[in-house]
Design a protein around this motif. Structure first.
Motif, PDB file in Angstrom:
ATOM      1  N   LEU A  66      25.991  44.378  38.750  1.00 58.45           N
ATOM      2  CA  LEU A  66      25.387  45.717  38.759  1.00 58.45           C
ATOM      3  C   LEU A  66      25.063  46.149  40.180  1.00 58.45           C
ATOM      4  CD1 LEU A  66      22.838  45.645  35.774  1.00 58.45           C
ATOM      5  CD2 LEU A  66      25.248  46.289  35.746  1.00 58.45           C
ATOM      6  N   ALA A  67      24.485  45.236  40.964  1.00 57.17           N
ATOM      7  CA  ALA A  67      24.152  45.564  42.349  1.00 57.17           C
ATOM      8  C   ALA A  67      25.408  45.894  43.151  1.00 57.17           C
ATOM      9  CB  ALA A  67      23.389  44.404  42.996  1.00 57.17           C
ATOM     10  N   SER A  68      26.501  45.186  42.866  1.00 56.00           N
ATOM     11  CA  SER A  68      27.758  45.465  43.568  1.00 56.00           C
ATOM     12  C   SER A  68      28.264  46.856  43.267  1.00 56.00           C
ATOM     13  CB  SER A  68      28.821  44.436  43.153  1.00 56.00           C
ATOM     14  OG  SER A  68      28.487  43.142  43.601  1.00 56.00           O
ATOM     15  N   VAL A  69      27.907  47.382  42.117  1.00 57.61           N
ATOM     16  CA  VAL A  69      28.312  48.743  41.759  1.00 57.61           C
ATOM     17  C   VAL A  69      27.412  49.764  42.445  1.00 57.61           C
ATOM     18  CG1 VAL A  69      28.495  50.405  39.871  1.00 57.61           C
ATOM     19  CG2 VAL A  69      29.379  48.079  39.579  1.00 57.61           C
ATOM     20  N   TYR A  70      26.103  49.681  42.192  1.00 59.21           N
ATOM     21  CA  TYR A  70      25.258  50.798  42.610  1.00 59.21           C
ATOM     22  C   TYR A  70      24.896  50.768  44.094  1.00 59.21           C
ATOM     23  CZ  TYR A  70      20.425  49.112  43.288  1.00 59.21           C
ATOM     24  OH  TYR A  70      19.272  48.555  43.793  1.00 59.21           O
TER      25      TYR A  70
ATOM     26  N   PHE B 263      37.250  45.768  50.576  1.00 59.07           N
ATOM     27  CA  PHE B 263      36.184  45.403  51.504  1.00 59.07           C
ATOM     28  C   PHE B 263      35.021  44.721  50.791  1.00 59.07           C
ATOM     29  CE2 PHE B 263      35.044  49.825  50.369  1.00 59.07           C
ATOM     30  CZ  PHE B 263      33.700  49.703  50.054  1.00 59.07           C
ATOM     31  N   TRP B 264      35.040  44.680  49.456  1.00 62.25           N
ATOM     32  CA  TRP B 264      33.982  43.989  48.710  1.00 62.25           C
ATOM     33  C   TRP B 264      34.565  43.445  47.414  1.00 62.25           C
ATOM     34  CZ3 TRP B 264      29.190  42.370  49.794  1.00 62.25           C
ATOM     35  CH2 TRP B 264      28.379  41.931  48.732  1.00 62.25           C
ATOM     36  N   ARG B 265      34.271  42.176  47.180  1.00 66.12           N
ATOM     37  CA  ARG B 265      34.665  41.535  45.920  1.00 66.12           C
ATOM     38  C   ARG B 265      33.466  40.763  45.378  1.00 66.12           C
ATOM     39  NH1 ARG B 265      40.301  40.330  45.151  1.00 66.12           N
ATOM     40  NH2 ARG B 265      41.633  40.891  46.934  1.00 66.12           N
ATOM     41  N   PHE B 266      33.291  40.841  44.072  1.00 65.68           N
ATOM     42  CA  PHE B 266      32.339  39.975  43.395  1.00 65.68           C
ATOM     43  C   PHE B 266      32.966  39.496  42.099  1.00 65.68           C
ATOM     44  CE2 PHE B 266      29.069  39.175  40.210  1.00 65.68           C
ATOM     45  CZ  PHE B 266      28.399  38.132  40.839  1.00 65.68           C
TER      46      PHE B 266
ATOM     47  N   TRP C 155      35.678  46.816  45.561  1.00 65.44           N
ATOM     48  CA  TRP C 155      35.664  48.104  46.247  1.00 65.44           C
ATOM     49  C   TRP C 155      36.758  48.112  47.322  1.00 65.44           C
ATOM     50  CZ3 TRP C 155      32.770  52.431  45.283  1.00 65.44           C
ATOM     51  CH2 TRP C 155      31.656  52.293  44.458  1.00 65.44           C
ATOM     52  N   SER C 156      37.427  49.256  47.459  1.00 62.69           N
ATOM     53  CA  SER C 156      38.463  49.383  48.476  1.00 62.69           C
ATOM     54  C   SER C 156      38.540  50.819  48.955  1.00 62.69           C
ATOM     55  CB  SER C 156      39.821  48.928  47.927  1.00 62.69           C
ATOM     56  OG  SER C 156      40.148  49.640  46.747  1.00 62.69           O
ATOM     57  N   VAL C 157      39.148  51.002  50.113  1.00 62.23           N
ATOM     58  CA  VAL C 157      39.418  52.328  50.669  1.00 62.23           C
ATOM     59  C   VAL C 157      40.912  52.418  50.928  1.00 62.23           C
ATOM     60  CG1 VAL C 157      39.022  53.909  52.586  1.00 62.23           C
ATOM     61  CG2 VAL C 157      37.134  52.504  51.725  1.00 62.23           C
ATOM     62  N   GLU C 158      41.524  53.482  50.442  1.00 55.32           N
ATOM     63  CA  GLU C 158      42.959  53.673  50.629  1.00 55.32           C
ATOM     64  C   GLU C 158      43.227  55.063  51.169  1.00 55.32           C
ATOM     65  OE1 GLU C 158      44.916  52.964  46.935  1.00 55.32           O
ATOM     66  OE2 GLU C 158      44.362  50.826  46.861  1.00 55.32           O
TER      67      GLU C 158
END
Length: 586
Positions: free
Chosen positions: A413-417, A565-568, A582-585
């Protein structure tokens, strides 16, 4: 800047003395009585104000107002109450404080909020002690603290939402200059300070205003607390000024960076301009530095959040209860009360992508439509969280989310919000997995205390889990000192792994998400990948910010992503349970 030295409500310092004023339209005779016994008759004006200049009165003078029947009352615009709400008011010359800062404020795009209650944030429960924890917050990645109400309330402890003297910091937390010192200390660390204010009602104990100014309330409108504050009826102008000037006062006199207005859906005003509109326009027109005005609004009205370009016309952002509810249901599978309406994956996607989950549809729990279209608003018009004082404290035992779900679920949840483009807000202690509850507590007496104690038990009596009388008897007594003490954070029991996880997430937000925020002009698009699993894409100029989240116990397939840039969790190929990427493209 507004001129806090000569407010319409409250004492004004002038050469040689103090001019005292009181709006008391129901009185025929009022005097101001200084603590040493000097009594000065006040002159009544046509607008219902009484006024007297007292030569020789100075900073620190203790005084009360004497009504026609001889009753002594504090100043409703008191700047400080050293002996609680029944005692004398202390005149405070705010111009005498030696500010040592040149603070210019921070952009809302930088905001990472941290909600705290001064009385339970530290063992001491004071402004000065809270200032000692600011290095911890700055190191965590917090850029703004949001303080629960400090306006003077009756008793030794309380949440602050039953304040009766809205201009006076409660003496249990320290003196006004201590609050200013806290603000200075926060600003030195680049941390903004916002304050919760309550303009929808006044508390039940120590509120003398209706006795001499009955027009403060109106029976034309009702609220959960009874008659509404009179913002639109006869003689409402002084009432409106009392609260608008209060907003200006906190920001100006204490150098605050903004306010959060509590439960504005319970403010009743049929006039034009609406009190919320007038308040926002006054504050924004008179304060030159960045000021962030937040709302709690159960009606989810998007018109208060509209922008002119990138600048808010009225309010900067709203607490997004909908996002909390969908994430909470995903984590706990709770279906009681309002949670029963928030279990659908499409609502999870809408709350993440567009802000409001309900945008005019009927909620079964409310049995009426809720909200309005919000996809055209930028994401940071919404404040996202998985805990706050309400969502924790309104539970019977005040349990935090980590008492209801396992650690991997909390971190998902923290990784999302924490990384979403909505403005993130933590509740005090969340960052280290604090186990202390945050139950409701107050310090009233007599019949009022008995009524609150009874009402708290009855509030939960219809829940199946409290059908057992023995279970119901375990609900903490809101009047007990032990209930208040149970909420104090234990700084000796920090889970360092959990804390480091939060630091890393906020660092990733600062590095990868914050630069995109100016270019994310509206909500994103959500695509359901499975039950409680989805992809959300926000457009940021030439880039796309992409969330892939599986908030379920199943394995779910997701499209590939280049250089996240973020994996959980397990995000290699098919996502494992409770996994986030999370990623940026381009």
């Amino acid at each position: 800047m507004s001129d806090v030295s000569r407010p319409a409500h409250g004492p004004a310092f002038e050469a040689g003395g103090i001019r005292f004023r009181l709006w008391a339209p129901a009185e025929t005779r009022v005097s101001v009585v200084l603590e040493e016994g000097a009594e000065n008759a006040m002159e009544r004006r046509e607008d219902g104000f009484f006024e007297a200049f007292v030569a020789g009165a100075g900073d620190g003078a203790l005084y009360r107002f004497k009504l026609s029947d001889g009753m002594l009352v504090p100043d409703p615009a008191s700047r400080f109450q050293p002996r609680d709400v029944q005692g004398p008011s202390e005149a405070m010359d705010h111009a005498a404080y030696p500010w040592r800062e040149d603070w210019r404020g921070r952009s809302w795009d930088d905001a990472v909020l941290y909600e705290l209650h001064i009385g339970t944030f530290t063992p001491e429960g004071t402004f000065i002690a809270a200032a000692g924890k600011l290095d911890h917050l700055a190191d965590l990645g917090v850029t703004a603290v949001e303080i629960m109400p400090v306006a003077d309330f009756s008793g030794r402890w309380g949440w602050g939402y039953d304040g009766v003297l809205p201009y006076a910091p409660d003496a249990s937390y320290g003196r006004p200059e201590h609050f200013k010192a806290f603000v200075e200390a926060a600003h030195r660390r680049g941390v903004s300070v916002l304050l919760d204010v309550v303009y929808n009602h006044l508390g039940p104990e120590g509120n003398f205003l209706p006795r001499y100014a009955p027009d403060i309330l109106t029976d034309r409108h009702k609220t959960p607390w009874g008659d509404a504050i009179n913002f639109d009826g006869p003689n409402s102008r002084p009432v409106r000024e009392f609260f608008i000037q209060n907003a200006e006062y906190w920001i100006d006199a204490f150098h605050l960076d903004g306010l959060r207005l509590d439960a504005v859906d319970t403010i009743r005003d049929d006039s034009k301009p609406h009190i919320l509109e007038e308040l926002a326009e006054r504050v924004r027109s008179r304060i030159s530095r960045p000021v962030h005005l937040l709302l709690e609004n159960g009606d989810n009205e998007p018109q208060w959040l509209v922008r002119r370009g990138r600048n808010p016309v009225h309010y900067t952002a709203q607490w997004n209860d909908d996002l909390h509810h969908v994430l909470h249901v995903a984590a706990t599978r709770e279906r009681g009360g309002y949670y029963r309406d928030f279990g659908e994956t499409n609502l999870l996607g809408r709350a993440l992508a567009e802000g409001f989950a309900f945008q005019g549809e009927v909620m079964a729990y409310r049995q009426k439509p809720r909200g309005g279209p919000s996809a055209d608003l930028p994401p940071n018009a919404f404040v996202g969280f998985i805990q706050n004082h309400d969502q924790v404290g309104n539970r019977a035992f005040g349990e935090r989310i980590n008492a209801l779900a396992p650690p991997e679920v909390i971190r998902a949840l923290a990784s999302v919000y924490l990384l979403a483009p909505q403005t993130a807000m933590l509740f005090m202690g969340e960052e280290w997995g604090a186990e202390q509850p945050f139950p409701f507590f107050c310090d009233f007496h007599g019949q009022l205390a008995d009524a609150i104690r009874k009402g708290r038990r009855e509030e939960f009596s219809h829940f199946p889990e409290f059908a057992d009388p023995d279970r119901a008897a375990m609900i903490p007594d809101p009047l007990a000192k032990s209930t208040f003490l149970s909420a104090k954070l234990d700084w000796s029991r920090i889970d360092r792994d959990h804390l480091n996880f939060y630091r890393a997430a906020l660092s990733a937000r600062r590095q990868h998400v914050r630069p995109l925020l100016p270019d994310i002009e509206r909500g994103g698009e959500a695509v359901v990948q499975g039950e409680q699993a989805l992809r959300v894409v926000w457009r940021a100029g030439a880039h796309r910010l992409i969330l892939d989240a599986n908030l379920s116990d199943a394995r779910v397939g997701f499209p590939a992503a280049a250089d996240p840039f973020w994996r959980f969790g397990d995000t290699d190929g098919e996502f494992g349970p409770w996994s986030v990427r999370w990623s940026v493209e381009l």
